[in-house]
Design a protein around this motif. Structure first.
Motif, PDB file in Angstrom:
ATOM      1  N   GLU A  59      80.335  -4.063  66.914  1.00 28.70           N
ATOM      2  CA  GLU A  59      80.455  -6.008  66.968  1.00 28.70           C
ATOM      3  C   GLU A  59      79.058  -5.997  68.064  1.00 28.70           C
ATOM      4  O   GLU A  59      78.037  -6.817  67.589  1.00 28.70           O
ATOM      5  CB  GLU A  59      81.495  -7.244  67.294  1.00 28.70           C
ATOM      6  CG  GLU A  59      82.361  -7.031  66.112  1.00 28.70           C
ATOM      7  CD  GLU A  59      83.351  -8.345  66.279  1.00 28.70           C
ATOM      8  OE1 GLU A  59      82.690  -9.471  67.300  1.00 28.70           O
ATOM      9  OE2 GLU A  59      84.625  -8.331  65.823  1.00 28.70           O
TER      10      GLU A  59
ATOM     11  N   GLU B  74      91.756 -12.499  64.615  1.00 29.04           N
ATOM     12  CA  GLU B  74      92.126 -14.672  63.898  1.00 29.04           C
ATOM     13  C   GLU B  74      93.143 -13.568  62.634  1.00 29.04           C
ATOM     14  O   GLU B  74      93.226 -14.491  62.166  1.00 29.04           O
ATOM     15  CB  GLU B  74      90.296 -14.554  63.001  1.00 29.04           C
ATOM     16  CG  GLU B  74      89.632 -14.998  64.221  1.00 29.04           C
ATOM     17  CD  GLU B  74      88.586 -14.874  63.193  1.00 29.04           C
ATOM     18  OE1 GLU B  74      87.934 -16.216  62.086  1.00 29.04           O
ATOM     19  OE2 GLU B  74      87.257 -14.240  62.939  1.00 29.04           O
ATOM     20  N   VAL B  75      92.450 -12.089  62.198  1.00 25.06           N
ATOM     21  CA  VAL B  75      94.048 -12.369  61.431  1.00 25.06           C
ATOM     22  C   VAL B  75      94.866 -11.573  61.282  1.00 25.06           C
ATOM     23  O   VAL B  75      96.594 -11.278  60.986  1.00 25.06           O
ATOM     24  CB  VAL B  75      93.329 -10.724  60.629  1.00 25.06           C
ATOM     25  CG1 VAL B  75      92.331 -11.016  60.352  1.00 25.06           C
ATOM     26  CG2 VAL B  75      92.730  -9.337  61.428  1.00 25.06           C
TER      27      VAL B  75
ATOM     28  N   VAL C  17      86.730 -10.821  69.485  1.00 23.71           N
ATOM     29  CA  VAL C  17      86.556 -10.164  68.213  1.00 23.71           C
ATOM     30  C   VAL C  17      87.128 -10.544  67.106  1.00 23.71           C
ATOM     31  O   VAL C  17      88.172 -11.439  66.774  1.00 23.71           O
ATOM     32  CB  VAL C  17      87.289  -9.062  68.789  1.00 23.71           C
ATOM     33  CG1 VAL C  17      86.288  -8.119  69.560  1.00 23.71           C
ATOM     34  CG2 VAL C  17      88.690  -8.670  68.582  1.00 23.71           C
ATOM     35  N   SER C  18      87.424  -9.934  65.359  1.00 23.33           N
ATOM     36  CA  SER C  18      88.010 -10.510  64.141  1.00 23.33           C
ATOM     37  C   SER C  18      89.040 -10.237  64.187  1.00 23.33           C
ATOM     38  O   SER C  18      90.029 -11.264  63.612  1.00 23.33           O
ATOM     39  CB  SER C  18      86.485 -10.318  63.359  1.00 23.33           C
ATOM     40  OG  SER C  18      86.832  -9.200  63.323  1.00 23.33           O
TER      41      SER C  18
ATOM     42  N   SER D  93      97.793 -15.948  64.755  1.00 27.86           N
ATOM     43  CA  SER D  93      96.312 -15.861  65.307  1.00 27.86           C
ATOM     44  C   SER D  93      96.096 -16.355  67.360  1.00 27.86           C
ATOM     45  O   SER D  93      97.624 -17.224  67.888  1.00 27.86           O
ATOM     46  CB  SER D  93      95.249 -16.873  64.572  1.00 27.86           C
ATOM     47  OG  SER D  93      96.006 -17.815  64.542  1.00 27.86           O
TER      48      SER D  93
END
Length: 334
Positions: free
Chosen positions: A76, A273-274, A269-270, A278
C-alpha cells in the motif's frame, strides 16, 4: 581515454553523481561538484553525447527499498510512491530485502549501477554511514530513524497512547502487547506510547512480548500466551498482521471477541476490514506517507529542496468489531 568511471573514482563519488553533474540534472552537493570538476580537468574527460543521452533517461529512475513485501502495509505504501513518481515522470524500481542486510546492500549496489536518481528506504538494517557515502538524494520512510536525510513516519508515540486509551476505556485490565521484531524503532515507539498512558493506572497490568509481523508465527505466539494466562482481556498488536493473527488464535481457543477479549491493531491496511470480527486499528495515513516521501525525494533530485527534517503524520483510531462499542464509565479510576 578516460571514462565516467575514472572521473567517479578520482573524485571519490558514485558514477550516478558524476552523471547528474554532467547532465546538470538533480542534486549534487557543492563539495562534490568541485571534486568532479577537478577530476574532469585532471583527466581531460570529454563526455560522450550518446552515453550522456542514455544516462539522462536512467536518471528518471528511483529505487524503493522495502523490508518485506508480504507485509500488506508495504504494498500500500509502494502504491502511493509509484502514483506520485509516475505523475512526475519517474519510474520506480522496487527492491524487497526480506529483512536481510546483505540483500539490501546488494540491491543498493545494483541500483547505483543503474544510475538511479535517488532512493526511498523503509528499512533499518544498514548503518546510516553506508547511505551517507552514496552521495545521492535519499528519503527515509516508516522504520528509518536517526539518519541525516529527510524522514517521513507516523507519530508512533501518539498511536501507542491512542491504542492504550482505547483498550483501557473499554474495560481491559490485563493487556498483552505484541511488540513486533525487537530491533524496529517504530514498534518501540508504539510500545513506549502505550506504556506512558497505561502506567497512569495502578490496576492495569501490561506484558510486552516480541512478535514477527508474520501471521503464522504470531498465531503460534498468541495461542501459547493465551493458554498460559486466562486473565488476558486485551491485546495491542503493533501491526495489523499480528492483530489478525491474534484474533484467529483467540477464536481457536473459543474466546468471544470482543466480549471477553478485545484486540487493537496498528497500520490500517485493508486486511483488517475483511477479517471476522473486523479489526479495530490505529490507522496510519499510508497514502499520505508514501506521497510525501516521493514528493520530497523528487524535490531533492530536481534541486528544489533539501531540508533535513523528520515529518510525523498523526494516526487515527478506526473502531471496528474487535473492541466493544461502549466505554466503561469508571475506567478513569487510577
Amino acid at each position: 581515454m578516460s571514462n565516467i568511471k575514472d572521473v567517479a573514482n578520482l573524485a571519490g563519488v558514485s558514477v550516478a553523481t558524476v552523471s547528474r553533474y554532467i547532465n546538470d540534472k538533480g542534486y549534487v552537493s557543492e563539495k562534490s561538484k568541485q571534486k568532479i570538476k577537478d577530476a574532469i580537468n585532471q583527466l581531460d574527460y570529454k563526455p560522450n553525447l550518446i552515453a550522456r543521452s542514455l544516462s539522462t533517461k536512467q536518471d528518471n529512475t528511483i529505487g524503493l527499498i522495502l523490508p518485506d513485501i508480504t507485509n500488506p502495509f508495504f504494498p500500500e505504501l509502494a502504491r502511493a510512491i509509484e502514483d506520485v513518481c509516475i505523475e512526475k515522470g519517474y519510474t520506480v524500481i522496487l527492491c524487497n530485502t526480506d529483512n536481510d542486510a546483505k540483500k539490501e546492500r546488494a540491491y543498493v549496489e545494483k541500483l547505483l549501477q543503474k544510475y538511479v536518481a535517488g532512493l526511498i528506504i523503509t528499512t533499518n538494517l544498514l548503518e546510516s554511514s553506508e547511505y551517507e557515502k552514496l552521495n545521492i538524494p535519499i528519503v527515509g520512510l516508516d522504520r528509518v530513524q536517526n539518519i541525516p536525510f529527510p524522514i517521513v513516519t507516523t507519530d508512533n508515540d501518539v498511536g501507542g497512547k491512542l491504542a492504550a486509551e482505547t483498550l483501557i476505556s473499554k474495560g481491559c485490565q490485563n493487556i498483552l502487547i505484541l511488540g513486533g521484531p525487537e530491533n524496529i524503532n517504530s514498534s518501540l515507539e508504539r510500545i513506549a506510547g502505550f506504556l506512558s498512558y497505561s502506567n497512569q493506572f495502578e490496576h492495569i497490568t501490561v506484558k510486552v512480548i516480541p512478535s514477527f509481523f508474520n501471521y503464522k508465527k504470531t498465531y503460534d505466539i498468541v495461542l501459547k500466551a493465551l493458554q498460559m494466562s486466562e486473565t488476558i482481556d486485551g491485546i495491542f498488536a503493533c501491526s495489523d498482521t499480528d492483530g489478525v493473527a491474534a484474533i484467529k488464535a483467540a477464536r481457536t481457543l473459543q474466546y468471544e471477541i470482543p466480549n471477553n477479549l478485545q484486540v487493537v491493531g496498528f497500520d490500517g491496511v485493508s486486511l483488517g476490514e475483511v477479517t471476522s470480527p473486523s479489526l479495530t486499528t490505529i490507522a496510519q495515513n499510508i497514502y499520505e506517507m508514501g506521497e510525501l516521501a516521493a514528493e520530497k525525494l523528487i524535490m531533492q533530485i530536481e534541486g528544489k529542496e533539501n531540508i533535513i527534517e523528520h515529518i510525523k503524520i498523526a494516526p487515527q483510531l478506526i473502531l471496528r468489531e474487535s473492541t466493544r462499542k461502549e466505554n466503561k464509565d469508571d475506567y478513569g479510576n487510577r
